[in-house]
Each structure stands twice: as structure tokens, then as C-alpha cells.
Motif scaffolding. Structure first.
Motif, PDB file in Angstrom:
ATOM      1  N   PRO A  66     -20.641  13.393  24.426  1.00 36.52           N
ATOM      2  CA  PRO A  66     -20.651  13.898  23.045  1.00 36.52           C
ATOM      3  C   PRO A  66     -19.557  13.210  22.220  1.00 36.52           C
ATOM      4  N   ALA A  67     -19.892  12.117  21.591  1.00 38.51           N
ATOM      5  CA  ALA A  67     -18.902  11.315  20.866  1.00 38.51           C
ATOM      6  C   ALA A  67     -18.598  11.929  19.501  1.00 38.51           C
ATOM      7  N   PRO A  68     -17.337  11.813  19.053  1.00 44.83           N
ATOM      8  CA  PRO A  68     -16.993  12.316  17.722  1.00 44.83           C
ATOM      9  C   PRO A  68     -17.773  11.576  16.637  1.00 44.83           C
ATOM     10  N   CYS A  69     -18.249  12.357  15.664  1.00 45.89           N
ATOM     11  CA  CYS A  69     -18.970  11.772  14.523  1.00 45.89           C
ATOM     12  C   CYS A  69     -18.687  12.647  13.316  1.00 45.89           C
ATOM     13  N   GLY A  70     -17.709  12.224  12.513  1.00 43.97           N
ATOM     14  CA  GLY A  70     -17.260  13.077  11.422  1.00 43.97           C
ATOM     15  C   GLY A  70     -16.615  14.319  12.001  1.00 43.97           C
ATOM     16  N   GLU A  71     -17.074  15.482  11.527  1.00 50.00           N
ATOM     17  CA  GLU A  71     -16.547  16.736  12.048  1.00 50.00           C
ATOM     18  C   GLU A  71     -17.384  17.266  13.205  1.00 50.00           C
ATOM     19  N   ASP A  72     -18.426  16.548  13.564  1.00 45.94           N
ATOM     20  CA  ASP A  72     -19.317  16.986  14.633  1.00 45.94           C
ATOM     21  C   ASP A  72     -19.215  16.046  15.823  1.00 45.94           C
ATOM     22  N   ARG A  73     -20.041  16.295  16.802  1.00 52.86           N
ATOM     23  CA  ARG A  73     -20.180  15.407  17.958  1.00 52.86           C
ATOM     24  C   ARG A  73     -21.651  15.099  18.164  1.00 52.86           C
ATOM     25  N   VAL A  74     -21.912  13.867  18.582  1.00 50.52           N
ATOM     26  CA  VAL A  74     -23.287  13.398  18.790  1.00 50.52           C
ATOM     27  C   VAL A  74     -23.396  12.849  20.203  1.00 50.52           C
ATOM     28  N   ALA A  75     -24.455  13.237  20.898  1.00 52.11           N
ATOM     29  CA  ALA A  75     -24.665  12.741  22.258  1.00 52.11           C
ATOM     30  C   ALA A  75     -25.042  11.258  22.205  1.00 52.11           C
ATOM     31  N   VAL A  76     -24.253  10.424  22.877  1.00 54.48           N
ATOM     32  CA  VAL A  76     -24.527   8.989  22.911  1.00 54.48           C
ATOM     33  C   VAL A  76     -24.672   8.542  24.363  1.00 54.48           C
ATOM     34  N   GLU A  77     -25.439   7.499  24.554  1.00 55.29           N
ATOM     35  CA  GLU A  77     -25.618   6.951  25.894  1.00 55.29           C
ATOM     36  C   GLU A  77     -24.359   6.187  26.306  1.00 55.29           C
ATOM     37  N   ILE A  78     -23.980   6.325  27.547  1.00 57.66           N
ATOM     38  CA  ILE A  78     -22.820   5.592  28.043  1.00 57.66           C
ATOM     39  C   ILE A  78     -23.262   4.617  29.121  1.00 57.66           C
ATOM     40  N   LYS A  79     -22.492   3.544  29.266  1.00 60.66           N
ATOM     41  CA  LYS A  79     -22.829   2.502  30.232  1.00 60.66           C
ATOM     42  C   LYS A  79     -21.615   2.164  31.089  1.00 60.66           C
ATOM     43  N   GLU A  80     -21.894   1.744  32.305  1.00 54.57           N
ATOM     44  CA  GLU A  80     -20.821   1.311  33.196  1.00 54.57           C
ATOM     45  C   GLU A  80     -20.153   0.062  32.632  1.00 54.57           C
ATOM     46  N   ASP A  81     -18.877  -0.076  32.934  1.00 56.47           N
ATOM     47  CA  ASP A  81     -18.103  -1.225  32.475  1.00 56.47           C
ATOM     48  C   ASP A  81     -17.664  -2.051  33.680  1.00 56.47           C
ATOM     49  N   ASP A  82     -17.248  -3.285  33.420  1.00 52.31           N
ATOM     50  CA  ASP A  82     -16.732  -4.112  34.523  1.00 52.31           C
ATOM     51  C   ASP A  82     -15.532  -3.449  35.181  1.00 52.31           C
ATOM     52  N   ASP A  83     -14.784  -2.714  34.389  1.00 59.69           N
ATOM     53  CA  ASP A  83     -13.654  -1.960  34.911  1.00 59.69           C
ATOM     54  C   ASP A  83     -14.192  -0.636  35.469  1.00 59.69           C
ATOM     55  N   PRO A  84     -14.085  -0.394  36.768  1.00 57.74           N
ATOM     56  CA  PRO A  84     -14.666   0.823  37.352  1.00 57.74           C
ATOM     57  C   PRO A  84     -14.028   2.118  36.861  1.00 57.74           C
ATOM     58  N   ASP A  85     -12.881   2.017  36.191  1.00 56.23           N
ATOM     59  CA  ASP A  85     -12.193   3.223  35.730  1.00 56.23           C
ATOM     60  C   ASP A  85     -12.581   3.620  34.311  1.00 56.23           C
ATOM     61  N   ARG A  86     -13.580   2.916  33.735  1.00 54.19           N
ATOM     62  CA  ARG A  86     -13.961   3.286  32.380  1.00 54.19           C
ATOM     63  C   ARG A  86     -15.450   3.046  32.131  1.00 54.19           C
ATOM     64  N   TYR A  87     -15.967   3.681  31.081  1.00 55.67           N
ATOM     65  CA  TYR A  87     -17.345   3.517  30.616  1.00 55.67           C
ATOM     66  C   TYR A  87     -17.285   3.144  29.140  1.00 55.67           C
ATOM     67  N   SER A  88     -18.395   2.631  28.618  1.00 54.33           N
ATOM     68  CA  SER A  88     -18.440   2.253  27.207  1.00 54.33           C
ATOM     69  C   SER A  88     -19.605   2.938  26.493  1.00 54.33           C
ATOM     70  N   TYR A  89     -19.479   3.026  25.177  1.00 56.41           N
ATOM     71  CA  TYR A  89     -20.571   3.558  24.349  1.00 56.41           C
ATOM     72  C   TYR A  89     -20.430   2.987  22.946  1.00 56.41           C
ATOM     73  N   ARG A  90     -21.479   3.117  22.157  1.00 54.43           N
ATOM     74  CA  ARG A  90     -21.450   2.667  20.764  1.00 54.43           C
ATOM     75  C   ARG A  90     -21.051   3.837  19.873  1.00 54.43           C
ATOM     76  N   CYS A  91     -20.007   3.637  19.082  1.00 49.81           N
ATOM     77  CA  CYS A  91     -19.562   4.681  18.177  1.00 49.81           C
ATOM     78  C   CYS A  91     -20.688   5.020  17.194  1.00 49.81           C
ATOM     79  N   PRO A  92     -21.081   6.265  17.059  1.00 47.04           N
ATOM     80  CA  PRO A  92     -22.192   6.621  16.157  1.00 47.04           C
ATOM     81  C   PRO A  92     -21.862   6.412  14.681  1.00 47.04           C
TER      82      PRO A  92
END
Length: 335
Positions: A66-92
Motif C-alpha cells: 500500500p504505497a503512499p499517494c497523497g493522503e491515501d494509500r494505493v495498492a501497487v505491485e512490487i518486484k524483486e530487486d537485485d539486492d535481496p534485502d529490498r523490493y521495488s515499485y512504481r510510485c503512484p
């Protein structure tokens, strides 16, 4: 201190997590997993990271956040990253790539066996009488954890979660005539609606309702469980005060020390305990020492104790029952 040691507040949060651990999500392989995502766990202040690791297992990773989007949150898809300790997503909002830690999207589930054995310990259920803890009786929502002693009788105790969705299966199982006619179902959910009655002589009780109020560490109110069992189905039963004082027998009983009632001797000591008990009944957890002594002695000056320690001099165990909060105030020792 062991990370398994819980305060009452942290146990209540663990109860909620156990309830939520029956919720499902889908991992990156399309498999359904059950647990609580890291972004929810991060909002629980009463359980440290080490305690969460001690009580839960990582069962996988969510596929959304649930990524921040203004005062709300929007469910965004997340993807694995080359770094195993993190994931990435596109800011809505900006559509730029952002990163979040793997811990934030990790899904953790409370270890049922550890949690259920902990409850059995609180209920003083002997190891020899614990059964069903390792394997759920209904789905992944209903367990028989053994028999507890209630007013001289041994009563079956069950633990249920997600009752709003699992009630049909749970109640159908309790209709089995091979089971005892009476038992306790401790629920990690809230109370049942008044119009819903469990089968036979079973009683559904929210776990949070039978934890002794004001105690820093968890204690079960066995007296309340007994009163619910003998009351009519659906009857409103008020929680017991964790402290009882009988002015006739001059006896103080604290629920967390019920096996050690205090027979108080000496009229001044009795007056002090009586006044402290009256204030406790009125919702005052702590009372200034000066106020207690003023009630005991009134306007009398000669022979007056100036400190609580002087009032209880000659009594070697009064501090087992009455404690100081370090601000000059006294209250009953509920530990």
C-alpha cells in the motif's frame, strides 16, 4: 530477559496477530500464504523486532504494497530487486521507481504451537492433559489445548480464531456427542453477537476478556471463567476485580496471588488496606501515601506513623501486596 516473556499489552497484540495470521495473500509464485505483512507489524510498538522473530515465522513475501499517494494509500505491485534485502515499485504519483525493504513486505505468521502452549501455561493446564495443540481440529482455526481445572472440575479448553468465518465448522464439531457437554472456547476475535449461542453448554469467551486488568504481566481470571460457565448462555458477566478485601475476616485476596490470601492484623493496617481498596474500586490505581495515612489517623498527631513503612512495621511481607510507584503513591501489587 527472554524474548518469549510477554507483558499483558504485548500478549494482547500477539492475540490480534494470531487472529490476523489466518488472513491470506498470494506470493510471487501464485501460492496462497497466510500471515501478517511487515507494514502492519511495524505499527505494533509493544512487540520488539526480536520478539516478533521469536513468536512468528516468515512464510513468504507479498506481491503488493500500500504505497503512499497523497493522503491515501494505493495498492501497487512490487518486484524483486537485485539486492535481496529490498523490493521495488512504481510510485503512484511520480511513476518513479522506489524501494522498500524486504522486511516491509515479508509475511509473518504466529507459530500456533508456541502461542497455544503459552495460553495453556497461563491456564495451568498440565502437560499430560494438553492435546490437539500440534494439529488443528477444524481447518487452521480451531484447537483443543487440554483440560483446565475450574472450581474442582476439569473442563475442556479450545482456542478459536476468525470465528466470523469459521463458526459453522467450529459449532458443528462441538455438536459431536463424543465430546463433553461443557467446555470453554477462548476466541482471539471479539465477543459473539448476543443472539448467537454456542451449542450445548459451551461458552465462547474472548481471550482479552479473561486477562486480569491492571496486571503488567499476563494472568488469567479463572474466577470469571467459572462464573461464565455456570451462568445462563448469553448472560452479561462483569469481570472480577483483581483485588478483594473482606472487612469481616480482615482478608485481602489478589487474583494473581490467589493461593496466598493475606490475613491482616492490627486495626491501623486494616484501615489502610480498606481505604486503598475503596479507592481501587473507584478506579484509582495509585493513592498518595499522605492521603492513606490521613484517612487512617484523621486529626490524631500523637503516635502517628509518618511513612507507610512505619505503619506496617513488624509485618515482613506487606510489600508483597502493596507497592510504591516511585512517586510516593501506593497501590496493590498485581504481579
Amino acid at each position: 530477559m527472554s524474548q518469549k516473556k510477554l507483558s499483558t499489552r504485548s500478549l494482547l497484540d500477539l492475540v490480534d496477530l494470531f487472529e490476523q495470521s489466518s488472513q491470506s495473500t498470494v506470493n510471487a509464485d501464485g501460492q496462497r500464504i497466510y500471515g501478517v505483512p511487515g507494514w502492519v507489524l511495524s505499527g505494533i510498538s509493544s512487540l520488539s523486532d526480536k520478539q516478533l522473530e521469536a513468536w512468528t515465522d516468515c512464510v513468504g513475501y507479498s506481491t503488493f504494497f500500500p504505497a503512499p499517494c497523497g493522503e491515501d494509500r494505493v495498492a501497487v505491485e512490487i518486484k524483486e530487486d537485485d539486492d535481496p534485502d529490498r523490493y521495488s515499485y512504481r510510485c503512484p504519483e511520480t511513476f518513479r521507481k522506489k524501494y522498500i525493504s524486504a522486511a516491509t513486505v515479508a509475511v509473518r505468521s504466529v507459530r500456533a504451537t508456541d502461542f497455544l502452549n503459552y495460553l495453556a501455561d497461563l491456564l495451568e493446564i498440565p502437560q499430560a492433559l494438553r492435546r490437539g495443540i500440534d494439529t488443528a481440529t477444524v481447518g487452521n482455526v480451531f484447537w483443543n489445548i487440554g483440560k483446565m481445572r475450574v472450581a474442582g472440575l476439569q473442563v475442556d479448553v479450545w482456542v478459536a480464531r476468525n470465528l466470523s468465518s469459521s463458526m459453522d465448522g467450529v459449532f458443528q464439531h462441538l455438536q459431536n456427542s463424543a465430546l463433553p457437554d461443557q467446555g470453554v472456547v477462548l476466541s482471539t476475535s471479539g465477543a459473539l453477537p448476543a443472539i448467537i449461542h454456542p451449542p450445548r453448554q459451551y461458552r465462547v469467551i474472548p481471550i482479552r476478556d479473561v486477562l486480569i486488568r491492571h496486571a503488567s504481566f499476563p494472568h488469567i481470571d479463572a474466577d470469571l471463567i467459572h462464573r461464565i460457565l455456570v451462568a445462563a448462555p448469553g448472560a452479561k458477566i462483569e469481570a472480577s476485580l483483581p483485588v478483594r478485601f473482606d472487612p469481616y475476616s480482615k482478608t485481602l485476596v489478589i487474583a494473581t496471588k490467589s493461593s496466598k490470601p493475606w490475613l491482616i492484623k492490627g486495626p491501623k493496617q486494616i484501615d489502610a488496606v480498606r481505604y486503598l481498596f475503596e479507592q481501587f474500586k473507584n478506579g484509582r490505581r495509585w493513592v498518595p501515601a499522605g492521603e492513606i495515612l490521613a484517612d487512617v489517623y484523621g486529626t490524631k498527631e500523637s503516635g502517628r506513623s509518618r511513612r507507610m513503612q512505619n505503619l506496617f512495621s513488624g509485618n515482613t511481607f506487606w510489600q508483597d501486596y502493596i507497592v510504591n510507584n516511585d512517586d510516593g503513591e501506593y497501590g496493590f501489587n498485581l504481579e
